[in-house]
Enzyme design. Structure first.
Site, short mmCIF file in Angstrom:
data_model
loop_
_atom_site.label_atom_id
_atom_site.label_comp_id
_atom_site.label_asym_id
_atom_site.label_seq_id
_atom_site.Cartn_x
_atom_site.Cartn_y
_atom_site.Cartn_z
N GLY A 1 6.55 23.73 17.51
CA GLY A 1 5.61 23.04 16.65
C GLY A 1 4.34 22.72 17.41
N LEU B 1 0.08 17.66 15.58
CA LEU B 1 -0.40 16.62 16.49
C LEU B 1 0.64 16.30 17.55
CD1 LEU B 1 -2.31 14.16 14.19
CD2 LEU B 1 -3.20 15.87 15.76
N GLY C 1 3.37 18.21 18.65
CA GLY C 1 3.65 19.33 19.55
C GLY C 1 2.42 19.74 20.34
N HIS D 1 3.70 8.98 -2.68
CA HIS D 1 2.33 8.48 -2.69
C HIS D 1 1.83 8.37 -4.13
CE1 HIS D 1 -1.85 8.01 -1.65
NE2 HIS D 1 -1.55 8.01 -0.37
N ARG E 1 2.04 1.48 -1.51
CA ARG E 1 2.31 2.77 -2.13
C ARG E 1 3.58 2.80 -2.98
NH1 ARG E 1 0.84 6.76 3.02
NH2 ARG E 1 -1.38 6.29 2.97
C1 LIG Z 1 -2.19 15.42 2.54
C2 LIG Z 1 -1.76 14.55 3.66
C3 LIG Z 1 -2.61 13.57 4.17
C4 LIG Z 1 -2.21 12.75 5.22
N1 LIG Z 1 -3.08 11.81 5.69
C5 LIG Z 1 -2.71 11.03 6.74
C6 LIG Z 1 -3.62 10.07 7.28
O1 LIG Z 1 -4.75 9.92 6.81
N2 LIG Z 1 -3.22 9.33 8.33
C7 LIG Z 1 -1.98 9.48 8.90
O2 LIG Z 1 -1.69 8.80 9.86
N3 LIG Z 1 -1.11 10.39 8.41
C8 LIG Z 1 -1.43 11.17 7.35
N4 LIG Z 1 -0.54 12.09 6.85
C9 LIG Z 1 0.73 12.33 7.57
C10 LIG Z 1 0.51 13.17 8.81
O3 LIG Z 1 -0.48 14.12 8.58
C11 LIG Z 1 1.75 13.90 9.29
O4 LIG Z 1 2.85 13.05 9.26
C12 LIG Z 1 1.58 14.40 10.71
O5 LIG Z 1 0.39 15.11 10.83
C13 LIG Z 1 2.75 15.25 11.17
O6 LIG Z 1 2.47 15.79 12.44
P1 LIG Z 1 3.56 16.58 13.25
O7 LIG Z 1 2.91 17.05 14.49
O8 LIG Z 1 4.78 15.76 13.37
O9 LIG Z 1 3.97 17.83 12.33
P2 LIG Z 1 3.10 19.01 11.67
O10 LIG Z 1 1.66 18.82 11.79
O11 LIG Z 1 3.69 19.21 10.33
O12 LIG Z 1 3.44 20.26 12.57
C14 LIG Z 1 4.65 20.94 12.51
C15 LIG Z 1 4.56 22.15 13.40
O13 LIG Z 1 5.84 22.71 13.53
C16 LIG Z 1 5.80 24.10 13.28
N5 LIG Z 1 7.12 24.46 12.77
C17 LIG Z 1 7.78 23.94 11.71
N6 LIG Z 1 8.99 24.51 11.60
C18 LIG Z 1 9.09 25.41 12.59
C19 LIG Z 1 10.10 26.32 13.00
N7 LIG Z 1 11.26 26.41 12.38
N8 LIG Z 1 9.83 27.13 14.05
C20 LIG Z 1 8.66 27.06 14.72
N9 LIG Z 1 7.68 26.20 14.38
C21 LIG Z 1 7.90 25.40 13.33
C22 LIG Z 1 4.66 24.29 12.34
O14 LIG Z 1 4.19 25.61 12.41
C23 LIG Z 1 3.66 23.28 12.90
O15 LIG Z 1 2.99 23.86 13.99
C24 LIG Z 1 -0.92 12.91 5.79
C25 LIG Z 1 -0.06 13.88 5.28
C26 LIG Z 1 -0.46 14.67 4.21
C27 LIG Z 1 0.54 15.63 3.63
#
Ligand SMILES: Cc1cc2nc3c(=O)[nH]c(=O)nc-3n(C[C@H](O)[C@H](O)[C@H](O)COP(=O)(O)OP(=O)(O)OC[C@H]3O[C@@H](n4cnc5c(N)ncnc54)[C@H](O)[C@@H]3O)c2cc1C
Ligand code: FES
Lengths: 253, 640
Positions: free
Chosen positions: B42, B45, B47, B268, B332
């Site tokens: 991943g 943010l 990863g 939401h 929410r």
């Molecule tokens: C529309 C929207 C608006 C939002 N706004 C806000 C905000 O304003 N403020 C806030 O704090 N939060 C907000 N959130 C929540 C926040 O964006 C997410 O919770 C956060 O960005 C998740 O980050 P992450 O790095 O955990 O996962 P992600 O960004 O989802 O990254 C997951 C990664 O894993 C990879 N991956 C997934 N499965 C596999 C697999 N099997 N094999 C290999 N790679 C894989 C993907 O390719 C990706 O690179 C929002 C969410 C949404 C949907």
């Protein structure tokens, strides 16, 4: 309920990078004005699967114009007819019953085709790795308010930073140049104090990588700006040229 | 308490725990770091920040993403902003307050020590991102701007227009790119993790599928970091990007990692409603709209007049009526649930009657159209683009949608799962948001985990463990690879009558109806059985077109839907045992006379951590991690 309409599609099909490609013609009878363009393709694909045919492959993820995954040339225009809109944000209400729409992939030497409408844009990642960053390791940062940046510069930097890296600019450019993409990053940093010490090395290295990847030169057609879903201005390219000249003339890193 | 559920919370005062931890851990000698390979799955943010930081420290990192570039992870879509306790506006914010708001917002179902650490490192995140060149909004004087978000009483949210997630992710992506150029990160794009490899009880590798060629690959490492995001797409429709999935986390669960609080889901309130069966995802409209928009439905069920023709006295501003002090700004979950109720009563609006109005007419009259345009212009434009309606003239139609999953793989204070060497970061873990996540805190958590927590806890693990030499020829790799191949083969050979999307939609419907905004024991029992039945059907009747050796989106999705069909059942089970209403989890049996959530602190102040049962997937074991509140008093949320 919104009335449904018939949409005819001529879609580029190609099994792999070396396979021959051709247009295939399809019809979706139950298109709906509220559906998005990618949802139209979803409906088509469900239909194809039911008919025992291979669905059309295309890249997509966010479907709200920010991830830069989607990229289709629609009736000859990258991302379709609506200004400042990625094709995933385009809705079928812009079309009428019986319309025929031609759908093609991005076409550029530096974006080899993978399958159908999917292309390989990894050259963009290599341009970024050549210098599209500030060399600051985690933990090395001063207080966020230690350096003042004027609102005007911050806003300008943000204008350029909003590039989604979709590749439409390359697809639209008669020379398949990646200048707008590369310049957007150079221009973002040109308006910020961060990374200033490495700006010369950055611009040289990014521009040289862009050329080495097989993208063409910019000859000021401005087609890139016209199709950019984020409306990034070609003023970025002027900035990049200036930065590049300064870097080359200074002769040093 | 069972030893496996030791959260490893350091000793000392809450304020000192993180420092005590850092002072006590083992360190890896700089020259030794390059002898270790870390697999980071991943590039969002969580990863992205982890991969870059670990590579800077000298580890060899292999990073994986299913998308065609690390920059496209779902984090890119976050709009609103990121919290930090900088207190730049001098409005009384402190680390303690950010901690307190987050713990309270989570309805007292998260760990004090984790949340406090999150608040402590929040300020470093902003410093780091600014140094990377993230163009946050600024004031005319050149200082950073802040705004209030998600009901907080202080202005602690940093933002970059409506594209905060994009800018933060591009910052992490840039930091990764620098390490890619140095050869410290080997980037595997279009590469999907299909299984986790456990050797001698430790996470030592992963099996991936190259999504272009279909090749199955083995990757060996000294530790595995799962940063694979949330599982909201189990509902089919959500605000998540289309490729968001649970597969990596679920495969880890099946290999022995416990799943924490799977039922905690955030719905939401302000999303653009579904317009038809073909709907493929839902779009979030920023929460900030509720600052100036008034939510209403007609008083009369089935009133089909145009909104502008319905006179004032025949409208029900139901949030203002029920919650006079918070009005349209209730949290929410409260806003979502109430919107559902009025629609259930037949008072929903629009073609599908699954929507409520969000009306700006009063604000436009009071403040003038230009003020509204300045505040929300881009959101109004986005709304019009999608719906074809002009919200300056007719009220917006909104409806709740699945948005975020607070549950995830269980981790201890070190972000380590119950499998040694398997760390889980970002939305994929369960750790910091309890029953409900506050706005602008997911971005903060993802970056805290990746930039500032994992560098310490991973180092401690590497330095303190005997990680034996191993190779990808090990039996465990052999077995995991052959299972992964077997699944793919099976999916392709069923050649049934229904598409992957049809099954996914059916699952989504069961989840939304029974494991959604308002849950009952009966509904949850139905869901448990219906999902199991649907899963059986899937494995008999799904049709997956195409070949295993090419780009094949349907095949990718088939594997993910298969895993969602297992996860959904676990979510329903978890919701069933949690006999209380708390955060995003509302059980109709547990509400006060006037319909407010009734938490049960006596019996349910714990994290449920589910262990897979390899003999019978339908009989998982639940472990409890009791939550101790030593620093805050448990209070009832009230928004009346
Ligand atoms: C529309 C929207 C608006 C939002 N706004 C806000 C905000 O304003 N403020 C806030 O704090 N939060 C907000 N959130 C929540 C926040 O964006 C997410 O919770 C956060 O960005 C998740 O980050 P992450 O790095 O955990 O996962 P992600 O960004 O989802 O990254 C997951 C990664 O894993 C990879 N991956 C997934 N499965 C596999 C697999 N099997 N094999 C290999 N790679 C894989 C993907 O390719 C990706 O690179 C929002 C969410 C949404 C949907
Ligand atoms: S799918 Fe993300 S920009 Fe179109």
């Amino acid at each position: 309920m919104a009335h449904s309409m018939r949409i005819n599609l001529k879609i580029w099909r190609q099994a792999g990078p070396d396979a021959p490609g051709r247009f295939e013609t399809y019809a979706v009878e139950e298109a709906n004005p509220h559906m998005s363009f990618l949802e139209l393709l979803d409906v088509l694909n469900e239909q194809l699967i039911k008919e025992g045919k291979e669905p059309v492959e295309f890249d997509h993820d966010c479907r709200e114009g920010i991830c830069g995954s989607c990229g289709l040339v629609v009736n000859g225009v990258a991302h379709g007819p609506q200004k400042r809109t990625a094709v995933c944000q385009l809705h079928m209400r812009h079309y009428g019953d019986g319309d025929t729409i031609v759908v093609e992939p991005w076409r550029a030497t530096a974006f080899p085709l993978i399958r159908d409408l999917v292309v390989d844009r990894s050259a963009f990642d290599r341009i970024m790795a050549a210098g599209g960053y500030v060399s600051v390791s985690t933990g090395n940062a001063p207080d966020a308010n230690a350096v003042l940046i004027s609102k005007v510069d911050a806003e300008l930097a943000m204008d350029y930073a909003s590039c989604i890296g979709c590749g439409a600019s390359v697809a639209a450019c008669p020379n398949a140049s990646a200048s707008l993409f590369t310049a957007a990053k150079v221009a973002q940093f040109a308006h910020l104090p961060q990374g200033h010490p490495e700006r010369r090395r950055r611009v040289r290295s990014m521009v040289e990588t862009m050329e080495a990847e097989g993208f063409g030169d910019c000859s000021n057609h401005a087609e890139c700006e016209a199709v950019c879903p984020k409306g990034i201005s070609i003023s970025a390219i002027a900035t990049m040229r200036r930065e590049y000249m300064k870097a080359v003339l200074s002769g040093s890193d | 308490m069972a030893p496996v559920l030791d959260a490893k919370i350091p000793a000392g005062r809450l304020q000192d725990k993180w420092d005590n931890y850092k002072n006590s851990i083992k360190l890896v000698n700089p020259a030794n770091k390059r002898k270790h390979t870390i697999l980071v799955v991943g590039t969002g943010l969580a990863g992205g920040s982890a991969a870059a930081t670990l590579a800077e420290l000298g580890y060899n990192v292999k990073a994986f993403t299913i998308l065609d570039s690390a920059r496209r992870a779902h984090s890119i879509a976050a709009q609103g902003g990121i919290n930090a306790a900088k207190n730049y506006p001098n409005d009384g914010d402190t680390i303690w307050r950010l901690f307190y708001d987050t713990i309270k917002g989570g309805d007292y179902r998260s760990r004090e020590a984790n949340v406090y650490r999150l608040a402590q490192v929040s300020n470093n995140i902003i410093d780091q991102c600014v140094a990377q060149g993230v163009p946050f909004a600024r004031e005319y004087g050149g200082l950073l701007a802040n705004r209030s978000f998600g009901g907080a009483q202080v202005e602690r949210t940093f933002y970059a227009r409506g594209q905060t997630g994009q800018q933060l992710l591009l910052g992490a992506y840039a930091a990764m790119s620098r390490q890619v150029a140095k050869g410290k990160i080997q980037m595997h794009t279009r590469s999907e993790m299909l299984d986790l490899v456990v050797i001698d009880g430790r996470a030592r590798g992963i099996i991936t599928r190259n999504l272009v060629t279909g090749e199955i690959e083995r990757h060996l490492g000294d530790a595995v970091l799962l940063c694979t995001g949330g599982y909201g797409n189990v509902y089919y429709l959500s605000t998540n990007a289309k490729n968001c999935n649970v597969t990596a986390a679920w495969r880890a669960y099946r290999r022995g990692a416990y799943f924490g609080n799977p039922c905690f889901t955030q719905i939401h309130p302000t999303c653009i409603p579904v317009s038809g069966e073909y709907q493929s995802k839902l779009t979030l409209m920023s929460e900030s709209l509720r600052n100036d928009g008034r939510v209403w439905v007609p008083k009369q069920p089935g009133d089909s007049r145009r909104p502008t023709e319905i006179p004032e006295e025949e409208r029900d501003y139901f949030l203002e009526r029920r919650y006079p002090s918070f009005g349209n700004l209730v949290p929410r979950d409260v806003a979502s649930r109430n919107s559902k109720y009025v629609c259930d009563e037949g008072r929903g609006v629009g073609e599908t009657q699954l929507a409520v109005y969000l009306d700006f007419a009063d604000s436009i009259q009071r403040l003038g159209r230009n003020v509204i345009e300045e505040r929300y212009g881009n959101l109004f434009e986005m709304y019009e683009r999608i719906t074809g309606e002009n919200p300056y003239q007719v009220p917006m139609r909104i409806y709740p949608a699945v948005h975020y999953t607070m549950g995830g793989l269980w981790v201890d204070y070190e972000l380590q799962s119950t499998i040694p060497g398997l760390f889980v970061l970002g939305e994929a873990n369960f750790s910091d948001h309890g029953g409900n996540r506050l706005g602008a805190s997911a971005l903060m958590q993802g970056l805290a985990d990746g930039y500032f927590v994992i560098p310490y806890s991973l180092g401690h693990y590497i330095a303190g463990s005997r990680i034996e030499a191993a190779s990808t020829a090990h039996d465990a790799f052999e077995a995991a690879e052959s299972e992964a191949r077997g699944r793919i083969q099976k999916l392709l050979t069923i050649k049934g009558n229904r598409t992957v999307t049809e099954f996914h939609r059916d699952l989504g419907r069961i989840m939304w109806d029974n494991v959604g905004m308002s849950r009952t024991a009966d509904g949850l029992r139905i869901a448990v059985d219906e999902i199991a039945a649907l899963r059986d059907q899937f494995w008999q009747d799904v049709f997956v077109p195409g070949e295993p050796t090419t780009y094949n989106k349907n095949l990718e999705f088939a594997g993910r839907v298969a895993d969602f069909l297992e996860l959904g059942e676990l979510m329903a089970r978890d919701a069933l045992i949690r006999e209380e209403s708390c955060g995003g989890h509302f059980r109709e049996e547990f509400q006060s006379e006037d319909g407010e959530a009734l938490r049960n602190d006596k019996d349910f102040t714990f994290v449920s951590a589910w262990q897979h049962n390899p003999d019978d997937i339908r009989k998982p074991t639940m472990h409890k991690e009791p939550l101790a509140f030593e620093n805050v008093e448990l209070t009832t949320r009230s928004y009346k």
